[in-house]
Write a protein that holds these residues in place. Structure first.
Motif, mmCIF file in Angstrom:
data_model
loop_
_atom_site.group_PDB
_atom_site.id
_atom_site.type_symbol
_atom_site.label_atom_id
_atom_site.label_comp_id
_atom_site.label_asym_id
_atom_site.label_seq_id
_atom_site.Cartn_x
_atom_site.Cartn_y
_atom_site.Cartn_z
ATOM 1 N N HIS A 46 0.804 -1.221 0.000
ATOM 2 C CA HIS A 46 0.000 0.000 0.000
ATOM 3 C C HIS A 46 0.838 1.272 0.000
ATOM 4 O O HIS A 46 0.288 2.363 -0.056
ATOM 5 C CB HIS A 46 -0.953 -0.006 1.194
ATOM 6 C CG HIS A 46 -1.983 -1.082 1.099
ATOM 7 N ND1 HIS A 46 -3.158 -0.931 0.401
ATOM 8 C CD2 HIS A 46 -1.996 -2.352 1.562
ATOM 9 C CE1 HIS A 46 -3.855 -2.051 0.455
ATOM 10 N NE2 HIS A 46 -3.172 -2.935 1.150
ATOM 11 N N ALA A 451 -1.368 -0.259 7.189
ATOM 12 C CA ALA A 451 -2.127 -0.738 6.027
ATOM 13 C C ALA A 451 -1.572 -2.039 5.472
ATOM 14 O O ALA A 451 -2.292 -2.784 4.784
ATOM 15 C CB ALA A 451 -2.135 0.330 4.925
ATOM 16 N N GLU A 452 -0.283 -2.343 5.779
ATOM 17 C CA GLU A 452 0.299 -3.581 5.246
ATOM 18 C C GLU A 452 -0.241 -4.826 5.941
ATOM 19 O O GLU A 452 0.088 -5.944 5.534
ATOM 20 C CB GLU A 452 1.815 -3.525 5.309
ATOM 21 C CG GLU A 452 2.434 -2.324 4.605
ATOM 22 C CD GLU A 452 1.949 -2.088 3.176
ATOM 23 O OE1 GLU A 452 1.421 -3.029 2.543
ATOM 24 O OE2 GLU A 452 2.077 -0.949 2.700
ATOM 25 N N LEU A 453 -1.083 -4.646 6.961
ATOM 26 C CA LEU A 453 -1.817 -5.799 7.485
ATOM 27 C C LEU A 453 -2.658 -6.433 6.380
ATOM 28 O O LEU A 453 -2.778 -7.659 6.296
ATOM 29 C CB LEU A 453 -2.724 -5.380 8.651
ATOM 30 C CG LEU A 453 -2.095 -5.252 10.028
ATOM 31 C CD1 LEU A 453 -3.116 -4.698 11.012
ATOM 32 C CD2 LEU A 453 -1.552 -6.591 10.509
ATOM 33 N N GLU A 454 -3.239 -5.581 5.541
ATOM 34 C CA GLU A 454 -4.034 -6.115 4.431
ATOM 35 C C GLU A 454 -3.160 -6.919 3.486
ATOM 36 O O GLU A 454 -3.571 -7.983 3.007
ATOM 37 C CB GLU A 454 -4.716 -4.965 3.691
ATOM 38 C CG GLU A 454 -5.733 -5.410 2.638
ATOM 39 C CD GLU A 454 -5.099 -5.896 1.336
ATOM 40 O OE1 GLU A 454 -5.661 -6.811 0.703
ATOM 41 O OE2 GLU A 454 -4.023 -5.377 0.958
ATOM 42 N N THR A 455 -1.926 -6.428 3.238
ATOM 43 C CA THR A 455 -1.014 -7.167 2.348
ATOM 44 C C THR A 455 -0.679 -8.530 2.945
ATOM 45 O O THR A 455 -0.701 -9.549 2.245
ATOM 46 C CB THR A 455 0.280 -6.360 2.131
ATOM 47 O OG1 THR A 455 -0.047 -5.031 1.730
ATOM 48 C CG2 THR A 455 1.156 -7.013 1.078
ATOM 49 N N ARG A 458 -3.746 -10.731 2.681
ATOM 50 C CA ARG A 458 -3.968 -11.132 1.289
ATOM 51 C C ARG A 458 -3.037 -12.262 0.884
ATOM 52 O O ARG A 458 -3.405 -13.178 0.148
ATOM 53 C CB ARG A 458 -3.761 -9.926 0.378
ATOM 54 C CG ARG A 458 -4.019 -10.181 -1.080
ATOM 55 C CD ARG A 458 -3.561 -9.042 -1.995
ATOM 56 N NE ARG A 458 -3.310 -7.796 -1.342
ATOM 57 C CZ ARG A 458 -2.270 -7.021 -1.618
ATOM 58 N NH1 ARG A 458 -1.367 -7.387 -2.511
ATOM 59 N NH2 ARG A 458 -2.109 -5.861 -0.998
ATOM 60 N N PHE A 508 -9.227 -5.506 8.723
ATOM 61 C CA PHE A 508 -8.444 -5.961 7.573
ATOM 62 C C PHE A 508 -8.642 -7.455 7.309
ATOM 63 O O PHE A 508 -7.965 -8.023 6.449
ATOM 64 C CB PHE A 508 -6.959 -5.694 7.807
ATOM 65 C CG PHE A 508 -6.541 -4.264 7.583
ATOM 66 C CD1 PHE A 508 -6.675 -3.679 6.337
ATOM 67 C CD2 PHE A 508 -6.003 -3.514 8.612
ATOM 68 C CE1 PHE A 508 -6.287 -2.368 6.120
ATOM 69 C CE2 PHE A 508 -5.612 -2.197 8.407
ATOM 70 C CZ PHE A 508 -5.761 -1.618 7.154
ATOM 71 N N CYS A 510 -8.060 -9.793 9.608
ATOM 72 C CA CYS A 510 -7.087 -10.514 10.416
ATOM 73 C C CYS A 510 -7.706 -10.945 11.738
ATOM 74 O O CYS A 510 -8.824 -10.555 12.082
ATOM 75 C CB CYS A 510 -5.862 -9.632 10.699
ATOM 76 S SG CYS A 510 -5.006 -9.040 9.230
#
Length: 565
Positions: A46, A451-455, A458, A508, A510
Motif C-alpha cells: 500500500h 495498512a500492510e496488514l491487508e497485504t 492477502r 483488515f 485478520c
C-alpha cells in the motif's frame, strides 16, 4: 526480438531473482504482467516505502539482491525512506524508477504533471545511479547495478528508465550468469589464510565476533563449523542477533550479557565476521575492549578492502566474501581444545535469562513491558522468524527475550521505525509463507505502515504481531523526562487511549485480541497462530515503566554518545 521490460526480467532471473515489490503504473504494468505470467512473486503493498522494506527483507533472507519499483514522481518520493535505509543497512536492493519521456525533461515549461528530476534526489543515497536512455544499454546498466550492489560493502542502486524506452525492442540473447560478469565467492589469499591460522593456533582465548553480514550472507552453517573447531564463545553484535543453529548456548550478546563482557575482556584474539566494527561494539577498541588491548590480535573478514583498519587496526585482514572465506578457514584451522571458561559462561548466561524471566515485574495491569517480552518470547515458535521494531520495545527485547531465533530482522543501523510490518511481509514472501513469523513492536512504530496488514492477510502469511501499546512515543517520553525532569509536559508524544489495534486488525480480515494481563499474553498468541490468519495482539503496557525503566539504557547510550550527548 524482446521488449526492454522483458529483457530486464531475463537479467534478474539470471541472478536468481524472482520476486518484485511495487505499485504498478503505466510504466510498469507490462513488466508486472509478464513477471506474473512467469511465476514471479509480484507483491503490491500500500506504500512504496513498504515495498522497499519488503524487498530489503527478501535480500536478507535469501542472500541475493532484491528488486523494488517506484512509479515516477510521487512513487519515487514515497520510496526515499527505503532507499536511505538500504544504504545504511548495507542491503543490495535494486530500485527501479519510472520517468516520463526525456522530451518532457528537456522542455522549458512550467506546470508539468507528476514530474521531478529524480536522479539528483537519489544519487547521494545509493552506490550506483543510472538511467536506461537507449534500449541497447539495458544489459550493461542492469549488470553494473548488480555488480556494484554486490561488490565491497553491499548497498542499493537506482535505475531509471524513461517511458519511451520500456517498449523498445532488443535482440534476444541468453543472459549471462553472475560469475561471467562480476566477482562472486571471492576467496582470501593463501598467505593471509596462513597468517590467520598462525594467530589462531597461538591464541589461548579466541572469540568469534558475529555481525549482521553473517545473517544476510546466509553463512550460518560454515560459521557453526568454524566455531566448533575453535571451541570458543560467539559474541553477537547488535546487528548479528540471529542465532546460528547449533551455537545457541555459547552465543552471547555484546554489552548485555556478563558472559559476553568477560569473554571479550579475557580474549587474546578476536575473529570478526560480517561486522563493520561500528559504534554498537565501540569500534572494537573502546569500553569493554580496553582491557587486554595490548595482548589482543584481530582477524577481520571483510569484502571491502577500503574498510580494513578504518575503525581499528587489524592484524590479519582476510579480504573476500564470507561465503568463501569462512569455509577456507574451516578447512585450514586445526581442532582446538575448548576454553576452560566456556562451560561456566554458558551456565551463567542461561541463569541470567532464567533470572530475567523470573524477576520481570508481573501481576500488574497494564502489563510491564519486560513481562510482555518474556511472555511473548516464551511461546515464540522454535522455527520462527523474529522481526523487531520500536524504540523502547526493542530495548526491552535485547535484555528480556527468552527466544534464540535463527532469523532476526530489524533496522539496527539506521533505527528507522515502522520497518517491522513490511520486513515481516518481505520475510514471509521470501520464505514462501512456510515458517511462522512474530513481530514484536510498539504501537507508535506499528502505526507507520499499518495498512500492510491487508497485504499480509492477502498473502496468507502466518504472522502474529505482538504490539505493546502505551498510547505514546515511549522512548521520546523518556527523553522528555530525563531532559526536563519528572512531571514535565511531553509535547506531541501522546494520543487517544481509545485506539484498538485488535479491532483495526479485524477490519483488515485478520485475527485480533486485546490483552491487559500478563497471564493472557501467551494463550492469546497461541490462539492467534491457531487461527490460521495474520493476527494482532494488542497488549496494553505500562507507559511509566515503558519510558522510565528501559533496561541497560546506559549501555545503549554509549553506542551513540559521540556528538549527541
Amino acid at each position: 526480438m524482446v521488449k526492454v521490460y522483458e529483457r530486464i526480467l531475463d537479467l534478474f532471473e539470471a541472478e536468481g531473482i524472482t520476486t518484485i515489490f511495487g505499485i504498478p503504473d503505466p510504466n510498469f504494468v507490462h513488466l508486472f504482467h509478464l513477471a506474473d505470467e512467469r511465476g514471479w512473486n509480484v507483491v503490491a503493498p500500500h506504500h512504496e516505502a513498504s515495498a522497499g522494506f519488503m524487498a530489503e527483507a527478501v535480500s536478507r533472507m535469501t542472500g541475493k539482491p532484491a528488486v523494488c519499483i517506484g512509479t515516477l514522481g510521487p512513487g519515487m518520493a514515497n520510496m526515499a525512506p527505503a532507499i536511505q535505509c538500504a544504504l545504511v543497512e548495507n542491503s543490495p536492493v535494486i530500485f527501479l524508477g519510472g520517468q516520463r519521456a526525456r522530451i518532457t525533461e528537456q522542455r522549458v515549461r512550467r506546470g508539468r504533471i507528476q514530474f521531478v528530476q529524480q536522479a539528483p534526489l537519489v544519487e547521494a543515497s545509493v552506490k550506483y545511479s543510472a538511467s536506461i536512455e537507449y534500449a541497447d544499454q539495458t544489459d550493461e546498466v542492469i549488470r553494473q547495478a548488480l555488480r556494484v550492489t554486490m561488490s565491497g560493502t553491499p548497498g542499493p542502486a537506482y535505475i531509471e528508465y524513461p517511458s519511451h524506452v520500456i517498449q523498445e525492442d532488443l535482440d534476444r540473447k541468453p543472459p549471462l550468469p553472475p560469475e561471467r560478469y562480476r566477482l562472486v565467492n571471492q576467496t582470501a589469499g593463501a598467505d593471509a589464510i596462513a597468517r590467520a591460522v598462525g594467530l589462531i593456533a597461538a591464541a589461548e582465548h579466541p572469540i568469534l565476533l558475529v555481525g549482521h553480514g553473517v545473517h544476510t550472507a546466509r553463512v550460518g552453517e560454515s560459521v557453526r563449523a568454524l566455531a566448533e573447531k575453535l571451541a570458543c564463545p560467539v559474541i553477537q553484535t547488535s546487528g548479528g542477533t540471529s542465532y546460528v543453529q547449533g551455537l545457541e548456548d555459547r552465543t552471547f550478546p555484546y554489552g548485555f550479557s556478563p558472559s559476553a563482557i568477560e569473554a571479550v575482556v579475557r580474549s587474546d584474539l578476536c575473529l570478526a565476521l560480517g561486522t563493520e566494527l561500528g559504534e554498537p561494539v565501540h569500534y572494537g577498541r573502546g569500553r569493554h575492549w580496553v582491557a587486554n588491548e595490548d595482548n589482543r590480535k584481530w582477524i577481520l573478514v571483510e569484502q571491502d578492502p577500503a574498510a580494513i583498519g578504518v575503525n581499528r587496526p587489524i592484524d590479519v585482514p582476510l579480504v573476500g566474501d564470507l561465503r568463501a572465506v569462512v569455509p577456507q578457514l574451516v578447512s585450514a584451522v586445526a581442532q582446538r581444545k575448548a576454553s576452560a571458561d566456556l562451560p561456566d559462561w554458558v551456565t551463567k548466561d542461561a541463569e541470567r535469562l532464567a533470572e530475567l524471566a523470573e524477576t520481570a515485574p508481573s501481576g500488574g495491569s497494564p502489563v510491564h513491558p519486560a513481562r510482555l517480552i518474556v511472555e511473548a518470547t516464551k511461546v515464540f515458535p522454535a522455527d520462527g522468524i523474529m522481526i523487531r521494531d520500536g524504540g523502547a520495545t526493542t530495548i526491552f527485547s535485547w535484555t528480556y527475550s527468552q527466544a534464540k531465533p535463527h532469523d532476526v530482522i530489524w533496522n539496527q543501523n539506521f533505527g528507522h521505525l515502522g520497518t517491522g510490518l513490511p520486513y515481516a511481509v518481505g520475510a514471509g514472501v521470501a520464505d514462501g509463507g512456510q515458517r511462522p513469523l512474530m513481530l514484536i513492536t510498539g504501537d507508535s512504530s506499528f502505526l507507520f505502515h499499518v495498512a500492510e496488514l491487508e497485504t499480509a492477510a492477502r498473502l496468507g502469511l502466518p504472522l502474529v504481531c505482538v504490539v505493546g501499546v502505551d498510547y505514546s512515543w515511549g522512548l521520546e517520553v523518556g527523553v522528555y523526562k530525563r531532559t526536563f525532569g519528572p512531571g514535565s509536559r511531553e509535547t506531541g508524544t501522546h494520543w487517544s487511549t481509545t485506539t484498538r489495534l485488535d479491532k483495526v486488525a479485524e477490519g483488515f480480515g485478520c485475527y485480533g485480541e486485546y490483552v491487559e494481563r500478563d497471564e493472557d499474553i501467551a494463550p492469546a498468541i497461541k490462539r492467534a497462530y491457531a487461527s490460521g490468519k495474520t493476527a494482532v495482539i494488542h497488549v496494553v503496557v505500562d507507559p511509566k515503566a515503558n519510558s522510565e525503566e528501559m533496561p541497560s539504557y546506559d549501555e545503549f547510550r554509549t553506542w551513540y554518545a559521540e556528538g549527541t550527548q
